[in-house]
Design a protein around this motif. Structure first.
Motif, PDB file in Angstrom:
ATOM      1  N   GLU A 138       0.900  -1.154  -0.055  1.00 29.82           N
ATOM      2  CA  GLU A 138       0.121  -0.169   0.189  1.00 29.82           C
ATOM      3  C   GLU A 138       0.860   1.181   0.004  1.00 29.82           C
ATOM      4  OE1 GLU A 138      -3.153   2.126   2.944  1.00 29.82           O
ATOM      5  OE2 GLU A 138      -3.275   0.184   2.692  1.00 29.82           O
ATOM      6  N   SER A 139       0.669   1.969  -0.809  1.00 31.50           N
ATOM      7  CA  SER A 139       1.289   3.358  -0.916  1.00 31.50           C
ATOM      8  C   SER A 139       0.515   4.379   0.257  1.00 31.50           C
ATOM      9  CB  SER A 139       1.015   3.969  -2.199  1.00 31.50           C
ATOM     10  OG  SER A 139       1.526   5.316  -2.348  1.00 31.50           O
ATOM     11  N   SER A 140       1.556   5.365   0.723  1.00 30.42           N
ATOM     12  CA  SER A 140       1.153   6.107   1.866  1.00 30.42           C
ATOM     13  C   SER A 140       1.989   7.202   1.771  1.00 30.42           C
ATOM     14  CB  SER A 140       1.296   5.497   3.312  1.00 30.42           C
ATOM     15  OG  SER A 140       2.619   4.973   3.435  1.00 30.42           O
ATOM     16  N   CYS A 141       1.532   8.351   2.511  1.00 33.96           N
ATOM     17  CA  CYS A 141       2.334   9.604   2.295  1.00 33.96           C
ATOM     18  C   CYS A 141       3.395   9.469   3.221  1.00 33.96           C
ATOM     19  CB  CYS A 141       1.263  10.753   2.844  1.00 33.96           C
ATOM     20  SG  CYS A 141       2.125  12.309   3.162  1.00 33.96           S
ATOM     21  N   GLN A 142       4.690   9.848   2.600  1.00 31.75           N
ATOM     22  CA  GLN A 142       5.799   9.869   3.464  1.00 31.75           C
ATOM     23  C   GLN A 142       6.339  11.194   3.733  1.00 31.75           C
ATOM     24  OE1 GLN A 142       7.350   6.762   4.068  1.00 31.75           O
ATOM     25  NE2 GLN A 142       5.516   6.224   3.216  1.00 31.75           N
ATOM     26  N   VAL A 143       5.144  12.016   3.905  1.00 26.29           N
ATOM     27  CA  VAL A 143       5.556  13.384   4.699  1.00 26.29           C
ATOM     28  C   VAL A 143       6.141  13.267   5.964  1.00 26.29           C
ATOM     29  CG1 VAL A 143       4.618  15.648   5.272  1.00 26.29           C
ATOM     30  CG2 VAL A 143       4.221  14.629   2.994  1.00 26.29           C
ATOM     31  N   ASP A 144       5.565  12.275   6.630  1.00 26.35           N
ATOM     32  CA  ASP A 144       5.864  12.167   8.336  1.00 26.35           C
ATOM     33  C   ASP A 144       7.222  11.745   8.318  1.00 26.35           C
ATOM     34  OD1 ASP A 144       3.132  12.572   9.408  1.00 26.35           O
ATOM     35  OD2 ASP A 144       2.625  10.521   9.396  1.00 26.35           O
ATOM     36  N   THR A 145       7.724  10.808   7.209  1.00 28.66           N
ATOM     37  CA  THR A 145       9.176  10.411   7.399  1.00 28.66           C
ATOM     38  C   THR A 145      10.058  11.785   7.036  1.00 28.66           C
ATOM     39  OG1 THR A 145       8.488   8.362   6.344  1.00 28.66           O
ATOM     40  CG2 THR A 145      10.735   8.974   6.142  1.00 28.66           C
TER      41      THR A 145
END
Length: 113
Positions: free
Chosen positions: A2-9
């Motif tokens: 599943e693709s997820s937003c990597q802004v948190d990273t």
């Protein structure tokens, strides 16, 4: 997968009161010693600076060079990988400047001294 937003990273590297200030100094100076960094960031404690530098080093954003001499000489600089943050930080700086201007236009009386 599943693709997820990597802004948190990405934000984990930059978020906090001090990391972006440390990165700003190291981007604008090729190499800085610990005390130079401490003097350039008003309000940061030695303990906090040490902690933040270690986290940035663990993420391969900065490098720590220790010279075997007495007293020990330690220098900090951006890693080549860390340099890849420069366009992002430049964009954030530009956006922040534009945001201040935008707020000044919306609410000119609140920012006058």
């Amino acid at each position: 997968m599943e693709s997820s937003c990597q802004v948190d990273t990405a934000l984990e590297i930059l978020v906090g009161k001090w990391k972006h200030k440390i990165l700003f100094q190291l981007i604008n100076h090729d190499v800085m010693r610990f005390n130079e960094l401490k003097r350039s960031i008003p309000g940061i404690t030695q303990k906090m600076l040490t902690s933040q530098l270690r986290e940035l080093e663990q993420n391969d954003i900065i490098q720590r060079q220790v010279y075997p001499q007495i007293p020990p000489k330690v220098e900090y600089s951006m890693t080549p990988y860390g340099e890849s943050l420069k366009p992002l930080l430049d964009a954030m700086h530009s956006w922040g400047s534009n945001h201040i201007k935008h707020l000044d236009q919306l609410f000119p009386q609140t920012n006058e001294q």
